[in-house]
Design a protein around this motif. Structure first.
Motif, PDB file in Angstrom:
ATOM      1  N   ASP A 274      39.654  40.821  55.315  1.00 53.03           N
ATOM      2  CA  ASP A 274      40.815  40.356  54.557  1.00 53.03           C
ATOM      3  C   ASP A 274      40.421  39.225  53.616  1.00 53.03           C
ATOM      4  O   ASP A 274      40.830  39.179  52.452  1.00 53.03           O
ATOM      5  CB  ASP A 274      41.912  39.897  55.514  1.00 53.03           C
ATOM      6  CG  ASP A 274      43.162  39.439  54.785  1.00 53.03           C
ATOM      7  OD1 ASP A 274      43.742  40.244  54.042  1.00 53.03           O
ATOM      8  OD2 ASP A 274      43.557  38.267  54.955  1.00 53.03           O
ATOM      9  N   GLU A 275      39.603  38.290  54.120  1.00 49.42           N
ATOM     10  CA  GLU A 275      39.143  37.182  53.281  1.00 49.42           C
ATOM     11  C   GLU A 275      38.266  37.693  52.138  1.00 49.42           C
ATOM     12  O   GLU A 275      38.335  37.187  51.005  1.00 49.42           O
ATOM     13  CB  GLU A 275      38.359  36.178  54.123  1.00 49.42           C
ATOM     14  CG  GLU A 275      39.226  35.391  55.103  1.00 49.42           C
ATOM     15  CD  GLU A 275      38.416  34.572  56.083  1.00 49.42           C
ATOM     16  OE1 GLU A 275      38.719  33.373  56.238  1.00 49.42           O
ATOM     17  OE2 GLU A 275      37.480  35.130  56.691  1.00 49.42           O
ATOM     18  N   LYS A 276      37.459  38.700  52.406  1.00 50.76           N
ATOM     19  CA  LYS A 276      36.596  39.258  51.374  1.00 50.76           C
ATOM     20  C   LYS A 276      37.415  39.967  50.294  1.00 50.76           C
ATOM     21  O   LYS A 276      37.148  39.831  49.094  1.00 50.76           O
ATOM     22  CB  LYS A 276      35.584  40.217  52.001  1.00 50.76           C
ATOM     23  CG  LYS A 276      34.588  39.535  52.927  1.00 50.76           C
ATOM     24  CD  LYS A 276      33.535  40.495  53.438  1.00 50.76           C
ATOM     25  CE  LYS A 276      32.544  39.762  54.328  1.00 50.76           C
ATOM     26  NZ  LYS A 276      31.367  40.549  54.677  1.00 50.76           N
ATOM     27  N   GLU A 277      38.423  40.722  50.714  1.00 49.42           N
ATOM     28  CA  GLU A 277      39.246  41.434  49.742  1.00 49.42           C
ATOM     29  C   GLU A 277      40.020  40.466  48.852  1.00 49.42           C
ATOM     30  O   GLU A 277      40.249  40.735  47.667  1.00 49.42           O
ATOM     31  CB  GLU A 277      40.201  42.389  50.446  1.00 49.42           C
ATOM     32  CG  GLU A 277      39.510  43.629  51.000  1.00 49.42           C
ATOM     33  CD  GLU A 277      40.469  44.790  51.212  1.00 49.42           C
ATOM     34  OE1 GLU A 277      41.121  45.207  50.247  1.00 49.42           O
ATOM     35  OE2 GLU A 277      40.564  45.256  52.365  1.00 49.42           O
ATOM     36  N   LYS A 278      40.433  39.321  49.402  1.00 51.29           N
ATOM     37  CA  LYS A 278      41.125  38.315  48.599  1.00 51.29           C
ATOM     38  C   LYS A 278      40.200  37.765  47.517  1.00 51.29           C
ATOM     39  O   LYS A 278      40.640  37.460  46.398  1.00 51.29           O
ATOM     40  CB  LYS A 278      41.641  37.186  49.486  1.00 51.29           C
ATOM     41  CG  LYS A 278      42.857  37.563  50.329  1.00 51.29           C
ATOM     42  CD  LYS A 278      43.315  36.402  51.199  1.00 51.29           C
ATOM     43  CE  LYS A 278      44.543  36.806  52.023  1.00 51.29           C
ATOM     44  NZ  LYS A 278      44.963  35.711  52.942  1.00 51.29           N
ATOM     45  N   LEU A 279      38.905  37.639  47.830  1.00 50.90           N
ATOM     46  CA  LEU A 279      37.952  37.179  46.837  1.00 50.90           C
ATOM     47  C   LEU A 279      37.804  38.199  45.718  1.00 50.90           C
ATOM     48  O   LEU A 279      37.772  37.840  44.532  1.00 50.90           O
ATOM     49  CB  LEU A 279      36.596  36.919  47.496  1.00 50.90           C
ATOM     50  CG  LEU A 279      35.515  36.345  46.574  1.00 50.90           C
ATOM     51  CD1 LEU A 279      35.849  34.908  46.176  1.00 50.90           C
ATOM     52  CD2 LEU A 279      34.149  36.410  47.233  1.00 50.90           C
ATOM     53  N   ILE A 280      37.716  39.485  46.083  1.00 52.79           N
ATOM     54  CA  ILE A 280      37.628  40.536  45.065  1.00 52.79           C
ATOM     55  C   ILE A 280      38.890  40.530  44.204  1.00 52.79           C
ATOM     56  O   ILE A 280      38.829  40.718  42.979  1.00 52.79           O
ATOM     57  CB  ILE A 280      37.432  41.920  45.718  1.00 52.79           C
ATOM     58  CG1 ILE A 280      36.177  41.926  46.614  1.00 52.79           C
ATOM     59  CG2 ILE A 280      37.336  43.013  44.659  1.00 52.79           C
ATOM     60  CD1 ILE A 280      34.901  41.562  45.901  1.00 52.79           C
ATOM     61  N   ASP A 281      40.027  40.258  44.824  1.00 58.49           N
ATOM     62  CA  ASP A 281      41.279  40.196  44.078  1.00 58.49           C
ATOM     63  C   ASP A 281      41.244  39.072  43.042  1.00 58.49           C
ATOM     64  O   ASP A 281      41.790  39.206  41.938  1.00 58.49           O
ATOM     65  CB  ASP A 281      42.439  39.988  45.050  1.00 58.49           C
ATOM     66  CG  ASP A 281      43.799  40.201  44.398  1.00 58.49           C
ATOM     67  OD1 ASP A 281      44.109  41.356  44.036  1.00 58.49           O
ATOM     68  OD2 ASP A 281      44.526  39.204  44.220  1.00 58.49           O
TER      69      ASP A 281
ATOM     70  N   ALA B 123      38.595  38.097  41.465  1.00 54.88           N
ATOM     71  CA  ALA B 123      37.783  38.606  40.361  1.00 54.88           C
ATOM     72  C   ALA B 123      38.576  39.577  39.499  1.00 54.88           C
ATOM     73  O   ALA B 123      38.516  39.529  38.261  1.00 54.88           O
ATOM     74  CB  ALA B 123      36.521  39.282  40.909  1.00 54.88           C
ATOM     75  N   VAL B 124      39.330  40.461  40.152  1.00 57.17           N
ATOM     76  CA  VAL B 124      40.126  41.445  39.420  1.00 57.17           C
ATOM     77  C   VAL B 124      41.147  40.752  38.522  1.00 57.17           C
ATOM     78  O   VAL B 124      41.383  41.151  37.377  1.00 57.17           O
ATOM     79  CB  VAL B 124      40.827  42.407  40.405  1.00 57.17           C
ATOM     80  CG1 VAL B 124      41.858  43.266  39.678  1.00 57.17           C
ATOM     81  CG2 VAL B 124      39.794  43.293  41.102  1.00 57.17           C
ATOM     82  N   ASN B 125      41.739  39.685  39.043  1.00 60.35           N
ATOM     83  CA  ASN B 125      42.777  38.976  38.300  1.00 60.35           C
ATOM     84  C   ASN B 125      42.234  37.797  37.495  1.00 60.35           C
ATOM     85  O   ASN B 125      43.010  36.988  36.972  1.00 60.35           O
ATOM     86  CB  ASN B 125      43.858  38.492  39.269  1.00 60.35           C
ATOM     87  CG  ASN B 125      44.675  39.643  39.835  1.00 60.35           C
ATOM     88  OD1 ASN B 125      45.478  40.251  39.132  1.00 60.35           O
ATOM     89  ND2 ASN B 125      44.447  39.960  41.113  1.00 60.35           N
TER      90      ASN B 125
ATOM     91  N   TYR C 293      32.491  39.719  36.069  1.00 63.56           N
ATOM     92  CA  TYR C 293      33.243  38.509  36.423  1.00 63.56           C
ATOM     93  C   TYR C 293      32.321  37.294  36.386  1.00 63.56           C
ATOM     94  O   TYR C 293      31.251  37.278  36.983  1.00 63.56           O
ATOM     95  CB  TYR C 293      33.850  38.688  37.812  1.00 63.56           C
ATOM     96  CG  TYR C 293      34.593  37.486  38.353  1.00 63.56           C
ATOM     97  CD1 TYR C 293      35.743  37.013  37.741  1.00 63.56           C
ATOM     98  CD2 TYR C 293      34.132  36.830  39.489  1.00 63.56           C
ATOM     99  CE1 TYR C 293      36.430  35.917  38.240  1.00 63.56           C
ATOM    100  CE2 TYR C 293      34.811  35.732  40.019  1.00 63.56           C
ATOM    101  CZ  TYR C 293      35.960  35.279  39.384  1.00 63.56           C
ATOM    102  OH  TYR C 293      36.638  34.193  39.885  1.00 63.56           O
ATOM    103  N   GLN C 294      32.744  36.272  35.655  1.00 59.22           N
ATOM    104  CA  GLN C 294      31.929  35.078  35.464  1.00 59.22           C
ATOM    105  C   GLN C 294      32.157  34.065  36.590  1.00 59.22           C
ATOM    106  O   GLN C 294      33.289  33.778  36.965  1.00 59.22           O
ATOM    107  CB  GLN C 294      32.264  34.424  34.124  1.00 59.22           C
ATOM    108  CG  GLN C 294      31.800  35.216  32.903  1.00 59.22           C
ATOM    109  CD  GLN C 294      30.320  35.031  32.635  1.00 59.22           C
ATOM    110  OE1 GLN C 294      29.784  33.920  32.776  1.00 59.22           O
ATOM    111  NE2 GLN C 294      29.643  36.099  32.247  1.00 59.22           N
TER     112      GLN C 294
END
Length: 594
Positions: A40-47, A49-51, A133-134
């Motif tokens: 869950d914590e990892k997916e929030k990080l990807i989110d 980047a997406v946003n 993503y920068q």
């Protein structure tokens, strides 16, 4: 720290992944914690980047190793691993997996078979957005180890992002920190003993949670299986703090207070209390020996684990409670400390595992009670309680005829940790089947000692911070294991694809027992023409271990931070082999690696 040593730049994930792909991102286990983020914590990080949301900067220290420029991760381990494991299809984002054809590096791994594309696949455009993503990256150039350690402490102490023990342990060198790190890793089963790993190797140290398929299974670790420490506490290194308390109980007399300030003082931090200093603690550990102390602690834990096999958790067995909101940490510590004293100070042995299990049944449900409340467990309270615990547990023990204590406890857990991973390809691991040539009849391998010393010196010359492992009594080929079984009547024990055959029968065939053989090899190591500090350390690390009744021998050569010669010859490890180098070639190797 000078400002000229720092540079800040923006790098995208693709650029950082390329460094990861080329194994140029390293992690120093002296201060970096395990991978503990949940999916869950990892997916929030990807989110993020997406946003296109900002995240904290990544801090790297530029170093040189083996003549190659590398980057040591000071801050950002969890974040980078989360990004890279997503890019390698280790978990999805909103049910979709990164398109491996998006970057040249992930595509190369796809074509080589190292990665497999999972479905459903995230769109190429979305995958490219993530790869581009920068991230702000701060590079600390040509930094000394002491400076890196101090930077790490400052980063993590201010915001209290790490636990007290993670900050306490960060970057500390010495016997206490060494034995706590290594013993904790062995009990967890992470199977590594190198101080430095590439970031790609760190996933095997991940404490995996639900929906993550890699790393260590948190629910199968000794501490959680036996209701001693909660899973969340292990994620914040509560298991290492537990091991620290066990170490201090084992080496200090009288039993010390267990509290956060006492732990800090043991690590050399200044606190306004009277407690055993770092110098006193490290001297006590040195008197026992780091390897010996680690083996003893692991052996007691394995004995308890074996005693409870197929009988449920030790915590529930000792306390008979239905729930453990805070575990049974103090109950376990008292039992462990008494067992350690009975076995290693009093020289006693258990009547049987069943006797130990029976004596511990509802142990804390009688008139014994553990003090609760407060952050410290006082030495005066221990002084009253531990003797009562000892009187009861002692009923399950007896005093045997004098014999080598090393043969009395099983060290399988330790051996399993050593044999995990591709040990046959590791330059810092060497396996030897035994002391005999497997001829008929068997004869002593008169070249073995020379081979072992060349290997030990070669491992010490591998790098400035190298620690090697030599195990004698493990056949790396099934044919050698089968031949050993035919000649000595020993059934091999298979562990992680290696075959433990033991050496006791070979030693007996050569007319020795364990103790006389131990003394013989210690004398040979002391007399060998090599640096005296190196030989003294090697003698200290050379000892027997027992794995399911088979006697093995362990040796752990360590770098002295300088080149070592043997018989005026220079050896280094190249891959899984030991090579002799000419002087010029060796000096070039040393300049690159030291």
């Amino acid at each position: 720290m000078q400002s000229s040593e720092l540079s800040v730049q923006g790098q995208n994930l693709h650029q950082l992944y390329n460094q990861y792909y080329r194994n140029k991102l390293l992690v120093d286990r002296r201060y970096q914690r395990k991978l503990v983020w949940t999916r869950d914590e990892k997916e929030k990080l990807i989110d993020s980047a997406v946003n296109k949301l900002p995240i904290p900067l990544i801090l790297l220290a530029q170093r040189r190793k083996g003549g190659v420029e590398i980057y040591e991760l000071i801050d950002g381990l969890q974040r980078l691993e989360a990004f890279f494991s997503f890019m390698e299809n280790k978990y999805p984002y909103k049910g979709e997996y990164f398109d491996l054809a998006t970057t040249g590096d992930t595509l190369a791994k796809l074509h080589s078979g190292e990665l497999t594309q999972k479905e459903p696949v995230l769109s190429r455009d979305a995958s490219l957005e993530i790869a581009n993503y920068q991230i702000p990256v701060s590079i600390y150039r040509d930094a000394a180890t002491s400076s890196i350690d101090e930077v790490f402490r400052r980063i993590n102490s201010g915001g209290r992002r790490l636990s007290l023990h993670e900050i306490r342990q960060a970057g500390v060198m010495g016997p206490l920190s060494d034995v706590v790190r290594r013993t904790s890793a062995t009990i967890r089963g992470d199977g590594t003993f190198a101080e430095t790993l590439t970031l790609s190797e760190m996933e095997k140290l991940s404490i995996s949670r639900k929906d993550l398929e890699y790393g260590l299974d948190l629910e199968r670790i000794f501490w959680t299986r036996h209701n001693i420490i909660g899973a969340d506490d292990i994620r914040s290194s509560g298991d290492e703090e537990m091991v620290l308390d066990l170490v201090l109980d084992a080496i200090l007399t009288p039993w010390p207070t267990s509290g956060w300030q006492n732990r800090d003082v043991a690590y050399g931090l200044s606190r306004k209390i009277r407690s055993a200093s770092a110098e006193e603690v490290n001297a006590a550990i040195t008197a026992v020996g780091i390897e010996n102390l680690q083996q003893r602690i692991v052996a007691v834990i394995e004995m308890l684990d074996e005693a409870m096999r197929d009988h449920g958790p030790l915590g529930r067995h000792m306390v008979h409670l239905e729930t453990y909101e805070k575990g049974t940490r103090r109950q376990f510590q008292a039992v462990f400390s008494v067992l350690y004293e009975l076995i290693f100070r009093d020289g006693m042995q258990p009547l049987s595992l069943e006797a130990v299990r029976n004596i511990l049944d509802n142990f804390w449900g009688r008139d014994l009670a553990i003090p609760t409340g407060g952050s410290a467990w006082g030495k005066d309270e221990k002084a009253k309680l531990y003797p009562q615990v000892k009187r009861r547990i002692k009923k399950a023990f007896f005093k045997p005829e004098p014999k080598n204590i090393a043969k009395q406890l099983n060290a399988r857990l330790l051996i399993e940790s050593y044999l995990q991973g591709p040990v046959n390809e590791d330059p810092l691991v060497e396996l030897k089947q035994g002391f005999c040539v497997l001829s008929n009849p068997p004869t002593e391998n008169v070249d073995l000692f020379d081979e072992v010393m060349q290997t030990a010196v070669g491992m010490a010359n591998w790098s400035r911070d190298a620690t090697g492992l030599i195990l004698i009594g493990v056949a790396d080929k099934p044919s050698a294991a089968q031949r050993s079984a035919e000649l000595f009547g020993v059934t091999p024990v298979e562990i992680h694809g290696q075959h433990v055959v033991g050496t006791e029968e070979q030693i007996a065939h050569l007319g020795h027992d364990i103790d006389s053989w131990w003394l013989k090899w210690q004398a040979k190591i002391k007399a060998t023409p090599v640096d005296s500090d190196f030989s003294a350390d090697l003698v200290h690390s050379f000892s027997p271990l027992v794995c399911d009744g088979r006697v093995l021998w362990i040796m752990k050569p360590r770098s002295l931070g300088k080149p070592i010669s043997y018989k005026n010859r220079f050896f280094v490890r190249v891959g899984a082999s030991t090579h002799e180098m000419k002087t010029d070639e060796f000096l070039s190797h040393i300049s690159r690696n030291f």
